[in-house]
Enzyme design. Structure first.
Site, PDB file in Angstrom:
ATOM      1  N   ASP A 398     142.089  55.899 167.689  1.00  0.00           N
ATOM      2  CA  ASP A 398     141.507  56.769 168.706  1.00  0.00           C
ATOM      3  C   ASP A 398     142.348  58.010 168.955  1.00  0.00           C
ATOM      4  O   ASP A 398     141.922  58.875 169.713  1.00  0.00           O
ATOM      5  CB  ASP A 398     141.331  55.991 170.016  1.00  0.00           C
ATOM      6  CG  ASP A 398     140.010  56.282 170.682  1.00  0.00           C
ATOM      7  OD1 ASP A 398     139.043  56.607 169.971  1.00  0.00           O
ATOM      8  OD2 ASP A 398     139.937  56.200 171.925  1.00  0.00           O
ATOM      9  N   ASP A 792     137.358  44.465 179.726  1.00  0.00           N
ATOM     10  CA  ASP A 792     137.182  43.088 179.283  1.00  0.00           C
ATOM     11  C   ASP A 792     136.506  42.235 180.359  1.00  0.00           C
ATOM     12  O   ASP A 792     135.647  41.394 180.048  1.00  0.00           O
ATOM     13  CB  ASP A 792     138.538  42.483 178.885  1.00  0.00           C
ATOM     14  CG  ASP A 792     139.626  42.796 179.893  1.00  0.00           C
ATOM     15  OD1 ASP A 792     139.307  43.401 180.938  1.00  0.00           O
ATOM     16  OD2 ASP A 792     140.792  42.453 179.644  1.00  0.00           O
TER      17      ASP A 792
END
EC number: 2.4.1.12
Length: 1092
Positions: A398, A792
């Site tokens: 990224d 998450d």
């Protein structure tokens, strides 16, 4: 997808696509194809006729059927073609059966009238074999639509695969979840319960032994059958019943023999361990009720403010304890059977039927996440104990760093030597850095001279590999003014981190990249998604969703495993452990993910800052596994791709044995008659039915996408129109990529065979473009959910709301290991990031307090999610409560009145219950007292520092719109072991706990001085206050030790803050003046005496 295609960079919005080849790369290799026909009944080759022509059983549709199956179908079966239902005509060389047309040819009399010796051994063997086989092939045919597949005339329990080494009389269904893999189906004989059992016909002139009865073989088979029934009965009893949420059984899949035994087993905690634990929880609840009744009914008049604050804090602590305690009510453990998995899906010498898995590794900044750490993670994936053609590794960069790209290129070259070395000698772990750091005698079990020689050579190879990686890191320290350029002089597309095209490079794959022994290596793909100014890229969650789409286009494995770049595979069989749950026919259908616990390397023996998080992973997660499954913790998790796509979990079918058994027969008849009436009213003509795909919205107002039933009989025009509408709906949800949308409909994975590599590359660049997710459900209902830095929690929460359950797997050897922050500052920043994510979820639309009701989320599972987002708010009452002891000592007041005998009883009972709960938790979970106590200490340390700052930062973000960015935790370390443990980095997070420590130390000194000055009678009330203050100091002791560090490295900033705070409280102490004797006698003004 070819490994030699080069780096593909481009932007879909700008209509750009560039292929940059590395120097010396060979051209693409041709792909071999096979064109042999396979029998769609038994799976064998169709074969040829005596004239050398391909055997054709049906002249109408040419459905592939071998000669043996053709003869069996004519002799024992329906005599019809499984596809077109046309009656089989007799072919030359085949026996005549009743119903055949009269023929004038006499060139095949022997076969026509079946003049064959019935006692021929080959004939008997074939008859016995066909007696245990039926037709049906599970996988979809290449080029044949699914609705044209052969349909058997008897009901089949399930699709399956035959285990060839099991005797014919023990053949059973072996379910398979592979698409297009050539599954053989061996159905159980179907018997209509309404018909009487047909007796087996026997010739009275023959001996019974000829039929097998009474013979030795018959007795052996009977004994074997009885033993199997006993084993199955024992296995059912050992299974421990059903899960708390009712999962675990499927009436359509009855247990039969060893080939059908489950791949995993649930092991409930012994009742002698868990029942006392539950009893003490109930007793503690009762004691809490009496305790709060006393506290509320007995205020302290002269310290009303202190009393009120303390009661509010205690009530909050009680509510927090309830949210944390009750999700641990049903703790369980699980056991897997890897041998059964191998027997069923991965038999030696046969093509593996294990499901493919896509591995995701995410990295951002190579300066904070060293490339050598990432390389070790990738190497452990490439060397995993799993079929090579089933493994694909995707690395998300990224940060678009050329350093990561070049390090990955070096890693792919070193993998050609490392992977065969690991598999040849079955090494553990398969990350070279940690393998060579093991302090074990590697000659203990490896006495072969070849191993010693190859190990030394491999260690030299790895040291050279490290030198090359470190040279790349050193080179990357100084960025050229014109930016980085590749080996062929092309500018690196990612020179501008915030504005660059998407990039894809396949380093290893099926068409290129073999190891030094010539064996195929798993696929290794580098991915960097497109970034442009003005787009919200959603940090890690956005990167993971880009990997989901890229992998769906290129490989589309039905399962995915995500790992942080610093978490390597410590157990090479970890993926097979997960497959024991995912591919289990009994429990696998409703499993959305299998979560493994996080284990860490490089932590000091005392685990001063509770980095291991043992209480959470070994107590809380086991408790959740008995309800609806553990929460997703961000790494070390194997996902079902369909669950990430937002589909609802399949509904459980209620077994017939559980319905209407307790009702009278007349009631059953009424119910059945009513059902028939309703069915007649709602029935529709077949001509109105059409193949359709519909979406349904759950009661919780969150869209859930579920495949509807596919019915036949629709006219072509209406069917085509419905397909266009469904395609538009899918593209609205998943994005404008026809290839990706088509992949979402493949439940068992697989890619489109008609697509060319060039078109797949173009589509892969398209799905990682920065604007692909606009006006779609990505991040809202699909994939990793946006809205929090702790994506998450949201992702797992959404899947549980859709009715899925998760599994907690703890292998004997830790599945994955990672690195944890050692110094205090990094640890507090890590906890700050987690707490800030929870605060963001608390203020979002997906807050568990009000989201998801009416869906598939269990009540106690909701308790756990609520606790995971409200725990940072505990920092406010915790900070106030830790300040109270010092205030009480300095002012001479206390939060409770003088205790009576009854009050003392409630206080003592509460303390005993608190300690008993902890002891019993440690008893059933196996957690040591050191780990439990470290967890208690860091709960206070993190609560008065990181959690407190997270609350204020979250409020600033919601109220004022001030966004706080988080920093990636450094994964690098010093060469000296535990050197980071004593490294001090100043941060404002240290101010609140430092102030608390000094405040309580001064309070203790002031209280003792006051007691000495006022005499013996003041020592009694002092003990309670001192115990209160020492409770705070003992919990903050690891923080104090980390703050001071080594004696010769005490930071100056600590000394300055200590002197400043000590001066402030010294002035306060002088103002109180505890050494001045207090006159308790009457005031002279009031008594009227003139002392002058």
């Amino acid at each position: 997808m070819e490994a030699s295609a080069g780096l593909v960079a481009g932007s879909h919005n700008r209509n750009e696509l560039v292929v940059i080849r590395r120097d010396g790369e060979p051209g693409p290799k041709p792909v071999k194809h096979t064109n042999g026909q396979v029998c769609q009944i038994c799976g064998d080759d169709v074969g040829l006729t005596p004239d050398g022509e391909p055997f054709v059983a049906c002249n109408e549709c040419a459905f592939p059927v071998c000669r043996d199956c053709y003869e069996y179908e004519r002799r024992e079966g329906t005599q019809n073609c499984p596809q077109c239902k046309t009656r089989f005509k007799r072919l030359k060389g085949c026996a005549r059966v009743p119903g055949d047309e009269e023929e004038e040819d006499v060139d095949d009399l022997e076969n026509e009238f079946n003049w064959r010796d019935k006692t021929d051994s080959q004939y008997v063997a074939e008859s016995m074999l066909h007696g245990h086989m039926s037709y049906g092939r599970g996988g979809d045919l290449d080029g044949v639509p699914q609705h044209f597949q052969p349909i058997p005339n008897v009901p089949l329990l399930t699709n399956g695969e035959m285990a060839d080494d099991i005797p014919p009389e023990q053949h059973a269904l072996v379910p398979s979840f592979m698409g297009g893999g050539g599954k053989r189906i061996h159905p159980l004989p179907y018997a209509d319960p309404n018909l009487p059992v047909q007796p087996r016909s026997m010739d009275p002139s023959k001996d019974l032994a000829a039929y097998g009865y009474g013979s030795v073989a018959w007795k052996e088979r009977m004994e074997s059958w009885k033993q199997k029934q006993e084993r199955l009965h024992q296995m059912r009893n050992d299974g421990g019943g059903k899960d708390w949420d009712g999962d675990g059984d499927d009436a359509d899949l009855p247990l039969m023999d060893e080939a059908r035994q489950p791949l995993s087993r649930k092991i409930p905690i012994s009742s002698s361990l868990v029942n006392p634990y539950r009893m003490i929880i109930i007793i503690r609840l009762v004691v809490l009720g009496f305790f709060f009744h006393y506290r509320v009914m007995h205020p302290v008049p002269d310290a009303f403010a202190l009393w009120l604050i303390s009661v509010i804090c205690e009530i909050w602590f009680a509510m927090s304890w309830i949210l944390d305690q009750f999700p641990k009510w049903f703790p369980i453990e699980r056991e897997t059977y890897l041998d059964r998995l191998t027997l069923r899906f991965d038999k030696e010498g046969q093509q593996s039927q294990l499901a493919p898995v896509d591995f995701f590794v995410s990295t951002v900044d190579p300066m904070k996440e060293p490339p050598l750490v990432t390389a070790n993670t990738v190497l452990s994936i490439l060397a995993v104990d799993y079929p090579v053609d089933k493994v694909s590794c995707y690395v998300s960069d990224d940060g678009a760093a050329m350093l990561t790209f070049e390090a990955l290129s070096e890693t792919s070259e070193f993998a050609k030597k490392w992977v065969p070395f690991c598999k040849r000698y079955s090494l553990e772990p398969r990350a070279p850095e940690w393998y060579f750091q093991q302090k074990i005698d590697y000659l203990k079990d490896k006495v072969a001279p070849n191993f010693v020689r190859e190990r030394r050579a491999m260690k030299r190879e790895y040291e050279e590999f490290k030198v090359r990686i470190n040279a790349l890191v050193a080179k990357a320290q100084k960025v050229p003014e014109e930016g980085w350029t590749m080996q062929d002089g092309t500018p690196w597309p990612g020179n501008n981190v915030r504005d660059h095209p998407g990039m894809i490079q396949v380093f290893l794959g099926q068409s290129g990249g073999h190891d030094v022994e010539g064996n195929e290596l798993p696929r290794l793909v580098y991915v960097s998604r497109e970034k442009r100014p003005g787009y919200n890229h959603h940090k890690k969650a956005g990167a993971m969703n880009a990997l989901v789409r890229v992998s769906a286009v290129l490989t589309n494995a039905p399962y995915m495993l995500n790992l942080d770049c610093d978490h390597y595979i410590n157990n090479s069989k970890a993926i097979k452990e997960a497959m024991c749950f995912m591919m289990d026919p009994l429990v696998g259908k409703k499993v959305c993910y299998v979560q493994f616990p996080q284990r860490f390397d490089g932590i000091d023996r005392h685990d001063r800052y509770a980095n291991r998080n043992v209480v959470f992973f070994d107590i809380n997660m086991k408790g959740l596994d008995g309800i609806q499954g553990p929460i997703y913790v961000g790494t070390g998790c194997v996902f079902r791709r369909q669950a990430l796509y937002g589909y609802d979990a399949p509904k459980s079918k209620k077994p017939p044995s559980r319905t209407c058994n307790c009702w009278p027969k007349w009631c059953i008849c009424c119910c059945c008659f009513g059902n028939r009436t309703n069915k007649k009213k709602t029935a529709k003509p077949k001509t109105e039915k059409k193949k359709r795909l519909f979406f349904k919205r759950a009661e919780n107002q969150s869209p859930a996408y579920a495949l509807g039933e596919i019915d036949e009989g629709a006219p072509g025009a209406e069917n085509e129109k419905a397909g266009i509408v469904n395609q538009q709906k899918l593209e609205k949800k998943f994005g404008q990529s026809s290839v990706f949308v088509a992949s979402t409909l493949l439940e068992n994975g697989g890619t489109l065979k008609s697509a060319s590599p060039a078109s797949l590359l173009k589509e892969a660049i398209h799905v990682i473009s920065c604007g692909y997710e606009d006006k779609t459900d990505w991040g809202k209902e699909i994939g990793w959910i946006y809205g929090s830095v702790t994506e998450d929690i949201l992702t797992g929460f959404k899947m549980h709301c859709h009715g899925w359950r998760s599994i907690y797997c703890i292998p004997k050897r830790a599945a994955f290991k990672g690195s944890a922050p050692l110094n205090l500052s990094d640890r507090l920043h890590q906890v700050l990031r987690w707490a800030l994510g929870s605060i963001e979820i608390f203020f979002s639309n997906h807050c568990p307090l009000w989201y998801g009701y009416g869906g598939g989320l269990k009540c106690l599972e909701r308790f756990s999610y609520i606790n995971s987002i409200v725990y940072p708010w505990t920092s406010i009452p915790l900070l106030a409560y830790c300040t109270l002891p010092a205030i009480c000592l300095l002012t001479g007041k206390f939060i409770t009145p003088e205790l009576t005998n009854i009050a003392s009883l409630w206080f003592m009972s509460l303390f005993i219950c608190i300690f008993a709960t902890g002891i019993l938790e440690m008893r059933w979970s196996g957690v040591g007292i050191d780990d439990w106590w470290r967890n208690e200490q860091f709960w206070v340390i993190g609560g008065v520092s990181s959690h407190l700052f997270a609350v204020f930062q979250g409020l600033l973000k919601v109220i004022a719109g001030i966004d706080t960015s988080f920093t990636v935790t450094s994964k690098g370390g010093d060469d000296e072991e535990f050197s980071e443990l004593y490294t001090f980095k100043w941060t404002t997070l240290l101010i609140p706990p430092t102030t608390l420590l000094l405040l309580n130390f001064i309070g203790v000194v002031a209280g003792v001085s006051n007691a000495i000055n006022n005499g013996y009678e003041s020592w009694g009330p002092l003990f309670g206050k001192l115990f209160f203050a020492f409770w705070v100091i003992v919990h903050l002791y690891p923080f104090l030790k980390g703050l001071v560090g080594r004696q010769n490295r005490t930071p100056t900033i600590v000394i300055v803050w200590s002197i400043l705070l000590a001066s402030i409280f010294s002035l306060l102490w002088v103002r109180i003046d505890p050494f001045l004797a207090k006159n308790d006698g009457p005031l002279l003004e009031e008594c009227g005496l003139d002392c002058n």
